[in-house]
Structure formats: structure tokens, C-alpha cells
Write a protein that holds these residues in place. Structure first.
Motif: not given
Lengths: 234, 155
Positions: B110, B118, B131, B133-134, B136-139, B143, B146
Motif C-alpha cells: 500500500r 497520498k 486519496l 481518506n487513505w 480507511n479506503h480499502g483498509k 491496492c 481491486c
């Protein structure tokens, strides 16, 4: 031939020799940096290190972050370059609302048209080529570091392994093969631009108004141009 | 008195020649001044004017361009060419100096993606999709679980 004639021809010959300036090559390379496009990822620094075997903690090119803040007073300027920007930039302990402007500025050798480093070298180990690139003869450098002090841009460093001074060459071995320098090649956003002065994409950016050079008062005539940078970049 | 005048004439001649030489060198420009001795005597290379220049050109290239990669990886080349991830392969994969022999490693963590994406002070939103909300996004997932790194958008 009489003495008088001989002296006359010598005088005219020497005059003609000195008055005719050596014709400069038309293919002058220039480098344009768009500060707005730089995201400070540090891939240029990594690519430069891989391409030119730059020793650790020494940088041929590096990225600086300028943060200008103000809380009701005059501007405060904060400049940082952790590890030359190689591993990116961290968070800062500043209030986001106080920031007036913040941007990244990639720095490298300016390849001045009137390089002060070339002037001070006591053994002529550094010179400027026809294309306008300032190079170093590593076999001739005695490592006196005069040029490091003479460079107003801090672009030269001392290579402790080879015991010589080293600097950015704009990847001379690459540009002579028709390729772009390593840092320009890897830049993901196209913040770094390289080409000959006559090239279309270079001409287009050089016609912009907000283009500037660093330390113009020193009359070094750098060939690296900066776009979208503030007055505080120095 | 005659021999004194003659000596004076010779002296003045020498002086004129010296002045012409000095102004001539200055006329060439200050910046060529240090290497002028080499150029006058036609000595090239001894003080690094041309010999080393040819040596530097011979240095091996470690990072070839995108087109070099496309010779074998054409599918990925075409895929990445469609979006804004059409920058050079070595930006993420590293220099391909002796690649077919050595396998290239790519960091799929990540942190590697966040190195560019970021939200950071100084990073322009218009240049790159940052990003916010980096955290929480795809915690706790990489990466690439997805997003396809060569074409990270969902059509």
C-alpha cells in the motif's frame, strides 16, 4: 619576406584569429521543470541513482518542498528535502489553513552557459561541451573541491569511492543516443521536460510568461527553466 | 641615441602584441578562458576537452524506455497506454539494466501506491488523483486487490 611584411602578416593573422568567435552549436539542450506537475514521489531520484551509480546520501538531482505559511503576519518560508525527496515527503506540523502555497521543486545541475565551476577548476578537468552540457573528466580531477564551493546551486558532490567530484551530466550517454535523461524518462506526471531549444514542446513552454531561472542576478545563464514557482525558490 | 630608440620600438611592439593577445582572449568570452591554452595548441583530450567526452558517451544505458519493454510485454503496454498510467515502466518497476536475466521486483504494498497518491502538502489535486481518506479506503488490503496497477480505473 621582409621583416616588416612578416610582422604585418603576423599581426593581421592574430587579430583575425581572436576576433572570429568559435561558432556555437545550434543544438543547445534545455531542461524545463513544471513545479505544478511535480508530486514529490522521488522516482526521479531513484532512477538517477540506478542509472549513474550515485553513492548513498549523495544526489545528482533532488526534490525540495517549499511551504509558505502565514498567520496574519508576513510569509514564513519552510524548505525541506528529506533524503533528497527519494522516499517521498511526510506530514508537516502546520495548520492547513495557514498555508499560502506549497509546491515541490526538483533541483539539478543548471548546466550554466557561464559556469562558475568551470572557471575555478585548477586543472581544467571540467568543461562545457558544444551542446552546452558541463562535464567532468574523472581521470583528471584531483578532488580539490573548489568547484563544489563555486557552484551557487549546490549541484556538485564529492564521490568518496572514486575520490573525485561528480555531478549531473543530463545523462550525457543517453542524450547522445537520442534518449532522454533518466529522470525525465521516469517522471510519471511529465513535470520534467528535456529537449533541444528548437524543439516544439520546449518552445511552447518557454513562451509562457511565468517561466523563470534560479539566481539570475549571478549571471550564470542557467539552462534549467522553472515554471510555476514562487519568488522564494532560491 | 639611435640604439636606445630601437630598443624602445621593439619593447613597444612586444607590449602591443601582449595587449592584443589579452583582449583577444577576453573577446572569446570569460568562460572559455581556462581551456584556451589547450585549444590554442590543438591539444585535445589531455585536459579532458574531448577524450573523456567520448568515454562518457560509451557508458551503458540502464533504463530503457517504454518502447523497449513493449517488444515483449505488448499487451501490458497497450493496456497502460489507454489511461494516465501511461508513464514509463521503470517508474514503478525499476531500471531494467539486465532484465531478461534478472527478474524485476515490484513493490506491491500500500505504501508504494500511496507514495504518489497520498494527500500531501504541496501535492496538486489537478495533477494527480490524491486519496484523502487513505487510512480507511480499502483498509488492510493491498491496492492491487481491486485495482489493476496498469489500468486502475473501473470502466
Amino acid at each position: 619576406m621582409k621583416r616588416r611584411e612578416f610582422i604585418k602578416t603576423i599581426m593581421i593573422g592574430s587579430l583575425a584569429f581572436f576576433l572570429i568567435k568559435p561558432a556555437k552549436s545550434k543544438d543547445i539542450f534545455v531542461y524545463v521543470v513544471d513545479s505544478k506537475k511535480c508530486i514529490g514521489c522521488g522516482s526521479c531520484v531513484k532512477a538517477c541513482r540506478a542509472e549513474n551509480h550515485v553513492p548513498e546520501r549523495k544526489y545528482r538531482t533532488w526534490v525540495e518542498r517549499y511551504v509558505v505559511t502565514s498567520n496574519g503576519e508576513l510569509e514564513n518560508i519552510f524548505v525541506e528535502s528529506p533524503n533528497g525527496g527519494e522516499f517521498g515527503f511526510g506530514d508537516l506540523d502546520v495548520d492547513e489553513n495557514e498555508i499560502l502555497r506549497a509546491y515541490f521543486v526538483p533541483k539539478l545541475c543548471m548546466h550554466c552557459d557561464k559556469p562558475p565551476c568551470v572557471k575555478v577548476c585548477p586543472v581544467n578537468a571540467t568543461w562545457i561541451t558544444e551542446e552546452g552540457v558541463v562535464l567532468i573528466d574523472k581521470s583528471h580531477c584531483i578532488g580539490c573541491k573548489y568547484c563544489i564551493q563555486a557552484c551557487p546551486y549546490g549541484a556538485r558532490y564529492f564521490n568518496h569511492h572514486e575520490k573525485v567530484v561528480d555531478k549531473c551530466t543530463w545523462c550525457y550517454h543517453r542524450i547522445m543516443r537520442g534518449m532522454r535523461p533518466a529522470c525525465v524518462t521516469v517522471c510519471p506526471t511529465g513535470a520534467r521536460m528535456f529537449g533541444k531549444l528548437q524543439d516544439e514542446h520546449i518552445q511552447k513552454t518557454l513562451r509562457e510568461r511565468n517561466i523563470r531561472i534560479l539566481k539570475p542576478e549571478l549571471n550564470t545563464r542557467p539552462k534549467v527553466f522553472y515554471e510555476n514557482v514562487g519568488w522564494e525558490v532560491w | 641615441m639611435k640604439h636606445v630608440r630601437r630598443a624602445l620600438v621593439v619593447f613597444i611592439n612586444i607590449l602591443i602584441i601582449l595587449i592584443v593577445v589579452i583582449f583577444g582572449i577576453k573577446g572569446l568570452g570569460e568562460e572559455v578562458y581556462p581551456a584556451i591554452a589547450d585549444k590554442l595548441f590543438g591539444v585535445e583530450g589531455i585536459y579532458g576537452t574531448s577524450g573523456e567526452q567520448k568515454e562518457i558517451i560509451k557508458k551503458p544505458v540502464h533504463a530503457e524506455g517504454r518502447e523497449y519493454c513493449s517488444k515483449c510485454h505488448e499487451e501490458i503496454y497497450r493496456k497502460s497506454d489507454q489511461g494516465k498510467h501511461n508513464f514509463d515502466c521503470q517508474t514503478c518497476h525499476g531500471a531494467a539494466s539486465d532484465h531478461p536475466k534478472m527478474r524485476l521486483k515490484v513493490d506491491s504494498s500500500r505504501e508504494f501506491c500511496l507514495g504518489c497518491h497520498k494527500a500531501t502538502i504541496g501535492r496538486d489535486n489537478e495533477t494527480i488523483r490524491v486519496l484523502h481518506n487513505w487510512e480507511n479506503h480499502g483498509k488492510d488490503r493491498v491496492c492491487t486487490a481491486c485495482h489493476d496497477p496498469h489500468h486502475p480505473w473501473f470502466d
